[in-house]
Design an enzyme around this catalytic site. Sequence first.
Site, PDB file in Angstrom:
ATOM      1  N   LYS A 192       0.831  -1.213   0.000  1.00  0.00           N
ATOM      2  CA  LYS A 192       0.000   0.000   0.000  1.00  0.00           C
ATOM      3  C   LYS A 192       0.862   1.258   0.000  1.00  0.00           C
ATOM      4  O   LYS A 192       0.504   2.252  -0.622  1.00  0.00           O
ATOM      5  CB  LYS A 192      -0.956  -0.004   1.197  1.00  0.00           C
ATOM      6  CG  LYS A 192      -2.073  -1.027   1.039  1.00  0.00           C
ATOM      7  CD  LYS A 192      -3.094  -0.935   2.145  1.00  0.00           C
ATOM      8  CE  LYS A 192      -4.217  -1.956   1.917  1.00  0.00           C
ATOM      9  NZ  LYS A 192      -5.071  -2.148   3.073  1.00  0.00           N
ATOM     10  N   LYS A 203      -5.103 -11.338  -5.304  1.00  0.00           N
ATOM     11  CA  LYS A 203      -6.328 -11.593  -4.539  1.00  0.00           C
ATOM     12  C   LYS A 203      -7.425 -10.580  -4.901  1.00  0.00           C
ATOM     13  O   LYS A 203      -7.119  -9.438  -5.276  1.00  0.00           O
ATOM     14  CB  LYS A 203      -6.046 -11.565  -3.028  1.00  0.00           C
ATOM     15  CG  LYS A 203      -5.744 -10.198  -2.507  1.00  0.00           C
ATOM     16  CD  LYS A 203      -5.814 -10.093  -0.994  1.00  0.00           C
ATOM     17  CE  LYS A 203      -5.577  -8.624  -0.664  1.00  0.00           C
ATOM     18  NZ  LYS A 203      -5.661  -8.200   0.665  1.00  0.00           N
ATOM     19  N   LYS A 237     -10.767  -4.943  -2.168  1.00  0.00           N
ATOM     20  CA  LYS A 237     -11.635  -3.767  -2.200  1.00  0.00           C
ATOM     21  C   LYS A 237     -10.895  -2.572  -2.777  1.00  0.00           C
ATOM     22  O   LYS A 237     -11.478  -1.715  -3.411  1.00  0.00           O
ATOM     23  CB  LYS A 237     -12.089  -3.403  -0.772  1.00  0.00           C
ATOM     24  CG  LYS A 237     -13.220  -4.252  -0.249  1.00  0.00           C
ATOM     25  CD  LYS A 237     -13.808  -3.640   1.021  1.00  0.00           C
ATOM     26  CE  LYS A 237     -13.887  -4.673   2.116  1.00  0.00           C
ATOM     27  NZ  LYS A 237     -13.143  -4.384   3.317  1.00  0.00           N
TER      28      LYS A 237
HETATM   29  P1  TYM Z   1     -10.387  -6.548   5.287  1.00  0.00           P
HETATM   30  O1  TYM Z   1     -11.391  -5.507   5.616  1.00  0.00           O
HETATM   31  O2  TYM Z   1      -9.442  -6.280   4.158  1.00  0.00           O
HETATM   32  O3  TYM Z   1     -11.090  -7.919   4.977  1.00  0.00           O
HETATM   33  C1  TYM Z   1     -12.046  -8.483   5.842  1.00  0.00           C
HETATM   34  C2  TYM Z   1     -11.912  -9.991   5.859  1.00  0.00           C
HETATM   35  O4  TYM Z   1     -12.032 -10.521   4.535  1.00  0.00           O
HETATM   36  C3  TYM Z   1     -10.917 -11.352   4.246  1.00  0.00           C
HETATM   37  N1  TYM Z   1     -10.583 -11.217   2.820  1.00  0.00           N
HETATM   38  C4  TYM Z   1     -10.507 -12.248   1.968  1.00  0.00           C
HETATM   39  N2  TYM Z   1     -10.704 -13.562   2.150  1.00  0.00           N
HETATM   40  C5  TYM Z   1     -10.562 -14.354   1.053  1.00  0.00           C
HETATM   41  N3  TYM Z   1     -10.237 -13.879  -0.176  1.00  0.00           N
HETATM   42  C6  TYM Z   1     -10.039 -12.558  -0.384  1.00  0.00           C
HETATM   43  N4  TYM Z   1      -9.733 -12.101  -1.604  1.00  0.00           N
HETATM   44  C7  TYM Z   1     -10.162 -11.675   0.726  1.00  0.00           C
HETATM   45  N5  TYM Z   1     -10.040 -10.330   0.861  1.00  0.00           N
HETATM   46  C8  TYM Z   1     -10.295 -10.075   2.163  1.00  0.00           C
HETATM   47  C9  TYM Z   1      -9.794 -10.826   5.117  1.00  0.00           C
HETATM   48  O5  TYM Z   1      -8.802 -11.802   5.323  1.00  0.00           O
HETATM   49  C10 TYM Z   1     -10.540 -10.458   6.367  1.00  0.00           C
HETATM   50  O6  TYM Z   1     -10.709 -11.588   7.204  1.00  0.00           O
HETATM   51  N6  TYM Z   1      -6.995  -5.834   8.876  1.00  0.00           N
HETATM   52  C11 TYM Z   1      -8.260  -6.459   8.562  1.00  0.00           C
HETATM   53  C12 TYM Z   1      -9.403  -5.967   9.430  1.00  0.00           C
HETATM   54  C13 TYM Z   1      -9.185  -6.100  10.901  1.00  0.00           C
HETATM   55  C14 TYM Z   1      -9.273  -7.297  11.654  1.00  0.00           C
HETATM   56  C15 TYM Z   1      -9.062  -6.893  13.020  1.00  0.00           C
HETATM   57  C16 TYM Z   1      -9.509  -8.626  11.339  1.00  0.00           C
HETATM   58  C17 TYM Z   1      -8.915  -5.091  11.762  1.00  0.00           C
HETATM   59  N7  TYM Z   1      -8.849  -5.556  13.028  1.00  0.00           N
HETATM   60  C18 TYM Z   1      -9.071  -7.829  14.043  1.00  0.00           C
HETATM   61  C19 TYM Z   1      -9.530  -9.552  12.372  1.00  0.00           C
HETATM   62  C20 TYM Z   1      -9.306  -9.164  13.713  1.00  0.00           C
HETATM   63  C21 TYM Z   1      -8.626  -6.125   7.133  1.00  0.00           C
HETATM   64  O7  TYM Z   1      -8.190  -5.146   6.579  1.00  0.00           O
HETATM   65  O8  TYM Z   1      -9.558  -6.943   6.590  1.00  0.00           O
END
Ligand code: TYM
Length: 322
Positions: free
Chosen positions: A109, A190, A193
Amino acid sequence: MRILSGMQPSGPMHIGNYLGAVKQWVATQNHDAFYCVVDLHALTLQIDPEKLREQTTDLLASYLACGLDPDVCTVFLQSQVPYHAQLNWLLECVATYGELSRMTQFKEKAQRQEGYRVGLLTYPVLMAGDILLYEAAEVPVGDDQRQHLELARVIAERFNNRYGKTFTVPVAVQPKVAARVMDLQEPTRKMSKSVSSPLGSIYLFDTPADIERKVRKAVTDTDNEVRFDWEHKPGLSNLLEMYSSFSGDKPDDVAGRYSRYGDLKGDLATLIVESLAPIQRRYRELLADPGELHAVAMRGSLKAAEVAGPVYHRAARAMGLL
Ligand code: TYM
């Protein structure tokens, strides 16, 4: 089982988010499970305030539409529980600059913009705090969060060694299939968003026609043999894992039923449309009453604060704060 997970309100949910994370949340929700909309995390990239408000409400509706039941688990907003920001500071004084600057997501990023925010670097510390505040044993996430989870474990262990046993060391839990759903146009990247080709991501609230078009146009390969093989057939294997996750059948078994890519794609599109239809209906109903969604989040945040408060104070005292 104490569970915590979260998602950023940085855009509409795609089926990677759903299959990789939320589907597991729904299946394992219980009275000890916490799911937050991590709105503080969304501030690490440029986002218009009005858009953030809108996307936060949308994501709350999406959580409930997918099947999280606020009478069973706790659905809350990260920014409404001030202990997240407070513990973040304590943990920034435990994590090291070297650890944070080595994080893959940070490097990717940061590369894409000049003058990136400090929050982009320290983001995994805030995330570690989200988890440790709730003494979560399990954190259901997609594969891309593995490295952040590993860091949360390192931070928890270091804190416990330095200041005495304070935190539970969490474990990441991933689904057997679709832990990493790939972009339909670039199956070696992957589904995301933040970076996405127009046909690369299927959003939870796409129309049936859009879903059909995106699946039909998904990039595969030219040898026309339906086989589950990530190394040689990433595009096709991605479709098979999506199929498997929605249907419950093993990817190899699904592959065995088809001899033509077109037939597999047609059935997969139908399966996705049918699986998402009830979620889409419920989402529209929920969004008609944003006041109720905000009330759910407020009630959840009060419950979350009751759990997080004592843990925060324990950590603060352990470090020597009066
Ligand atoms: P985020 O918002 O990018 O994504 C949310 C969840 O979706 C999963 N994910 C995917 N799984 C499979 N294939 C994909 N292409 C894909 N893209 C996203 C992510 O693995 C995630 O589980 N840092 C985290 C948010 C966060 C968090 C936390 C998660 C903040 N605090 C505490 C768990 C516990 C994030 O940016 O996820």
